[in-house]
Design an enzyme around this catalytic site. Structure first.
Site, PDB file in Angstrom:
ATOM      1  N   TYR A 164       0.825  -1.214   0.000  1.00  0.00           N
ATOM      2  CA  TYR A 164       0.000   0.000   0.000  1.00  0.00           C
ATOM      3  C   TYR A 164       0.855   1.257   0.000  1.00  0.00           C
ATOM      4  O   TYR A 164       0.649   2.173  -0.798  1.00  0.00           O
ATOM      5  CB  TYR A 164      -0.933   0.003   1.214  1.00  0.00           C
ATOM      6  CG  TYR A 164      -1.882   1.170   1.207  1.00  0.00           C
ATOM      7  CD1 TYR A 164      -3.021   1.160   0.402  1.00  0.00           C
ATOM      8  CD2 TYR A 164      -1.654   2.288   2.014  1.00  0.00           C
ATOM      9  CE1 TYR A 164      -3.906   2.233   0.401  1.00  0.00           C
ATOM     10  CE2 TYR A 164      -2.523   3.363   2.003  1.00  0.00           C
ATOM     11  CZ  TYR A 164      -3.654   3.327   1.200  1.00  0.00           C
ATOM     12  OH  TYR A 164      -4.513   4.404   1.191  1.00  0.00           O
ATOM     13  N   LYS A 168       1.130   4.186  -2.997  1.00  0.00           N
ATOM     14  CA  LYS A 168       0.765   5.592  -2.850  1.00  0.00           C
ATOM     15  C   LYS A 168       1.960   6.516  -3.127  1.00  0.00           C
ATOM     16  O   LYS A 168       1.778   7.639  -3.617  1.00  0.00           O
ATOM     17  CB  LYS A 168       0.179   5.852  -1.462  1.00  0.00           C
ATOM     18  CG  LYS A 168      -1.198   5.219  -1.270  1.00  0.00           C
ATOM     19  CD  LYS A 168      -2.191   5.683  -2.326  1.00  0.00           C
ATOM     20  CE  LYS A 168      -3.589   5.136  -2.108  1.00  0.00           C
ATOM     21  NZ  LYS A 168      -4.560   5.612  -3.110  1.00  0.00           N
TER      22      LYS A 168
END
Length: 241
Positions: A164, A168
């Protein structure tokens, strides 16, 4: 000119739903992008019942054919797109140490969170170019900030989720790339950090509501002509990459 048209991906619930609500409240005609046609329709009907100009389009950001079909739908119905909010994302390694991360989870995360952003943006960019002042907002996260996650005093450094977080960080880089390409056009491209919001993605944890998290994306989606481009913002202003 008719009302401005906005498309929000992953908008049938959570932060995306609240971004759709906020943009509709600002007077935009909003398209809720959702993988499930049923869930998208239900979300649109809820907002329409509140008096907002909202409809839905089936859109799976990991399926190029679905993305192309959605772009064709927008073109046929509206002829242009004024605002694109790339909100759809997954979190598949919550609380998992990098050394224990399943490789498939890493691949699937990047497929949605990064490749999906590029796929959708490229498909809809021709329609954004037809708008007087297009806006692209990519939902990022403080967990993607290299500055914050390398600071041992920051809470972000204690959540080293490789899939994750890295996705990002990549979204931030993608944002800068498009902003640089479009710098001489009226299109503004920025990344938004909604903060730690309680959503289904994190099991309802977080100290902010989805509506609070949506506020920065709504602001970036409605920037004036002299607004910034190529930046990373939360509700208080610019953030360090």
């Amino acid at each position: 000119m008719s009302a401005e048209v906005a498309l929000v991906t992953g908008a049938n619930k959570g932060i995306g739903y609240e971004i759709a609500r906020g943009l509709a409240a600002a007077g935009l005609r909003v398209l809720i992008g959702a993988r499930s046609a049923t869930r998208g329709r239900e979300a649109a009907e809820k907002l329409a019942a509140e008096g907002y100009d909202v409809s839905t389009v089936r859109l799976d950001v990991t399926d190029p054919e679905s993305v192309r079909a959605a772009a064709h739908t927008v073109e046929r119905a509206h002829g242009r797109l004024d605002v694109l909010v790339n909100n759809a994302a997954v979190l598949l390694d919550f609380g998992v140490a990098p050394s224990a991360a399943p490789i498939e989870a890493v691949r699937d995360t990047f497929e949605t969170n990064v490749v999906g952003v590029v796929t959708v943006t490229n498909a809809l960019l021709p329609l954004l170019r037809r708008a007087p002042a297009g806006r692209i907002v990519n939902l990022s996260s403080g967990l993607g900030s290299l500055t914050l996650t390398t600071d041992p005093t920051s809470p972000n450094s204690r959540l080293p989720m490789v899939a994750y977080n890295a996705s990002k960080s990549a979204v931030n880089a993608v944002t800068v790339c498009y902003a640089n390409e479009l710098r001489e056009t009226p299109i503004k491209v920025n990344a938004a950090d909604p903060g730690y919001c309680a959503t289904d993605m994190n099991g309802g944890e977080g100290d902010r509501t989805p509506r609070q998290g949506a506020s920065v994306a709504i602001r970036l989606a409605t920037l004036p002509a002299d607004g910034p481009s190529g930046g990373y913002f939360d509700e208080d202003g610019p953030l360090p990459w």
